[in-house]
Design a protein around this motif. Structure first.
Motif, PDB file in Angstrom:
ATOM      1  N   CYS A   8      10.597   3.230  -3.649  1.00  0.00           N
ATOM      2  CA  CYS A   8       9.380   3.388  -2.861  1.00  0.00           C
ATOM      3  C   CYS A   8       9.182   2.136  -2.006  1.00  0.00           C
ATOM      4  O   CYS A   8       9.447   1.018  -2.460  1.00  0.00           O
ATOM      5  N   LYS A  21       3.469  -0.931  -0.454  1.00  0.00           N
ATOM      6  CA  LYS A  21       2.216  -0.189  -0.271  1.00  0.00           C
ATOM      7  C   LYS A  21       2.216   1.157  -0.985  1.00  0.00           C
ATOM      8  O   LYS A  21       1.262   1.916  -0.913  1.00  0.00           O
ATOM      9  N   TYR A  22       3.346   1.448  -1.658  1.00  0.00           N
ATOM     10  CA  TYR A  22       3.453   2.689  -2.425  1.00  0.00           C
ATOM     11  C   TYR A  22       3.982   2.351  -3.818  1.00  0.00           C
ATOM     12  O   TYR A  22       4.537   1.287  -4.063  1.00  0.00           O
ATOM     13  N   GLU A  41       3.519   7.488  -4.300  1.00  0.00           N
ATOM     14  CA  GLU A  41       2.065   7.625  -4.174  1.00  0.00           C
ATOM     15  C   GLU A  41       1.488   6.415  -3.449  1.00  0.00           C
ATOM     16  O   GLU A  41       2.020   5.306  -3.553  1.00  0.00           O
ATOM     17  N   GLU A  42       0.398   6.639  -2.715  1.00  0.00           N
ATOM     18  CA  GLU A  42      -0.267   5.539  -2.013  1.00  0.00           C
ATOM     19  C   GLU A  42      -0.890   4.573  -3.019  1.00  0.00           C
ATOM     20  O   GLU A  42      -1.425   4.985  -4.043  1.00  0.00           O
ATOM     21  N   CYS A  43      -0.782   3.276  -2.732  1.00  0.00           N
ATOM     22  CA  CYS A  43      -1.394   2.267  -3.595  1.00  0.00           C
ATOM     23  C   CYS A  43      -2.906   2.457  -3.591  1.00  0.00           C
ATOM     24  O   CYS A  43      -3.519   2.744  -2.553  1.00  0.00           O
ATOM     25  N   PRO A  49      -7.140   0.919   0.288  1.00  0.00           N
ATOM     26  CA  PRO A  49      -5.978   1.740  -0.068  1.00  0.00           C
ATOM     27  C   PRO A  49      -4.772   1.395   0.815  1.00  0.00           C
ATOM     28  O   PRO A  49      -4.924   0.938   1.947  1.00  0.00           O
ATOM     29  N   LEU A  50      -3.580   1.582   0.277  1.00  0.00           N
ATOM     30  CA  LEU A  50      -2.338   1.312   1.003  1.00  0.00           C
ATOM     31  C   LEU A  50      -2.206  -0.176   1.361  1.00  0.00           C
ATOM     32  O   LEU A  50      -1.852  -0.523   2.488  1.00  0.00           O
TER      33      LEU A  50
END
Length: 307
Positions: free
Chosen positions: A212, A215-216, A226-228, A253-254
Motif C-alpha cells: 500500500c 497515506k493508506y 484503506e484510507e488512513c 484523513p489520508l
C-alpha cells in the motif's frame, strides 16, 4: 542426456512411465555445474579429468550421494549429499529448487567449502551461498515411483525431479489450486499465505503482495488498501496499521504525518483538529500536549501562550 524417469513394473520385466503426481530419480545424481564453465577458476580442475570421469568436459561436474535413507531424492527437498568433483575434490552439498515470477524453474547445488580450501580456489565463489545452477542425470533403476512432495507440481508423467509449485498457487504434488484473493504464493508452497498487513492481494492467483502507498494501510488478508483514518498517520508504503497522533498533534484523513498544533492550542490523542487552550491556561509552544494551568495570582484568556 538425462535418464528417462521410469519405474520397473513388478513381474512384467518392462519399464513404465511414472504417473502424474509421481517421480523417480535415485540417490546418486551426476550434475553439470552451469556456473562453472571457466576451467581457470582452479588449477586443480581440467577438462580432461572430468571428461574421463563423467564423459563431458564443457563444464565442471560433480557426482553426489544422498545416502540410503530412501531410494529416490529430489533437489527441491534441500537434502544434503556427499559430493565428489571427479575425485579431485569433495564437499557436502545441498540441493534446492526455485521458481521465478515467470515460473521458470532453476535447480542448484550449494556446497560447504571452507575459505582456505586450496583445491577449489576461485571455483568456491560459485559454489557457496546460493550455489551453482545445475542440470542433473539421476541413476534411475528403481522399482517404484514416489509421490511428489507438497509444494511441488508434477503435472505430467515421467517426472524426474519435481518442480516447485508455480506462483499464485498451492500444490500437493499432484494438483495445483489458485490462491484466493487476499492470499498469495511466491512459488514452491503447499499452502497459500495470508497477504500481510500493509499490502494487498487483489485477485485470485496472486504471486507477490502489493505494498500500500503512504497515506493508506491494510490489515492481513486484504484485497484493497484503506484510507488512513483522521487523527492518524500512515507515513510510509506498507504501513501495517494507522499510527495514532499523540497529544498536541492532529491529522486529517489520508495523512502521511501528524501536524503539530500551533501555540495557544492543543489536542487530544487521535484528534483530527486542535482545540483552543481554555481561559486560565497557557499553551506556550507548538505541540503542547496539555494546557498549563496558570499559577495563583495569574490569569489568561482562551488561546493564550502565557499567563
Amino acid at each position: 542426456e538425462q535418464v528417462q524417469s521410469v519405474t520397473h513394473e513388478e513381474g512384467a520385466g518392462t519399464c513404465v512411465n511414472c504417473a502424474a503426481g509421481h517421480y523417480t530419480s535415485g540417490r546418486k545424481p551426476k550434475c553439470r555445474l552451469l556456473d562453472l564453465t571457466d576451467w581457470t577458476c582452479s588449477t586443480y580442475f581440467n577438462p580432461t579429468t572430468f571428461a574421463a570421469k563423467y564423459g563431458f568436459s564443457d563444464v565442471v561436474g560433480v557426482e553426489c550421494d544422498f545416502g540410503t535413507a530412501k531410494t529416490t531424492y529430489t533437489l527441491f527437498e534441500q537434502t544434503t549429499a556427499t559430493c565428489s568433483f571427479a575425485d579431485v575434490a569433495f564437499s557436502e552439498c545441498t540441493g534446492s529448487a526455485a521458481i521465478d515470477n515467470l515460473d521458470a524453474v532453476t535447480f542448484r547445488l550449494s556446497c560447504d567449502i571452507d575459505a582456505d580450501e586450496n583445491v577449489f580456489q576461485q571455483c568456491r565463489n560459485n559454489l557457496v551461498g546460493a550455489g551453482s545452477r545445475v542440470t542433473c542425470t539421476w541413476e534411475g533403476g528403481l522399482e517404484n515411483c514416489t509421490a511428489c512432495p507438497p509444494g511441488t507440481f508434477c503435472e505430467g508423467t515421467n517426472t524426474i525431479d519435481p518442480p516447485p509449485c508455480p506462483h499464485g498457487h498451492a500444490c500437493d504434488g499432484a494438483s495445483k489450486t489458485a490462491c484466493v484473493a487476499g492470499t498469495y504464493s511466491t512459488g514452491g508452497l503447499a499452502t497459500c499465505l495470508n497477504c500481510p498487513n500493509g499490502s494487498t492481494c487483489p485477485m485470485a492467483g496472486w504471486g507477490e503482495p502489493s505494498k500500500c502507498p503512504a497515506k493508506y494501510y491494510s490489515g492481513a488478508g486484504a484485497t484493497q488498501c484503506e484510507e488512513c483514518w483522521a487523527g492518524h498517520a500512515c507515513p510510509t508504503e506498507a504501513t501495517p496499521w494507522p499510527m495514532q497522533c499523540p497529544k498536541g498533534y492532529y491529522a486529517l484523513p489520508l495523512s502521511d504525518q501528524c501536524s503539530s498544533c500551533a501555540p495557544g492550542n492543543s489536542s487530544h490523542a487521535g484528534s483530527s483538529e486542535c482545540y483552543m487552550c481554555p481561559a486560565g491556561t497557557s499553551c506556550p509552544t507548538q505541540a503542547t500536549p496539555d494546557p498549563n494551568i496558570c499559577a495563583a495570582g495569574y490569569k489568561s484568556l482562551a488561546g493564550a501562550t502565557t499567563c
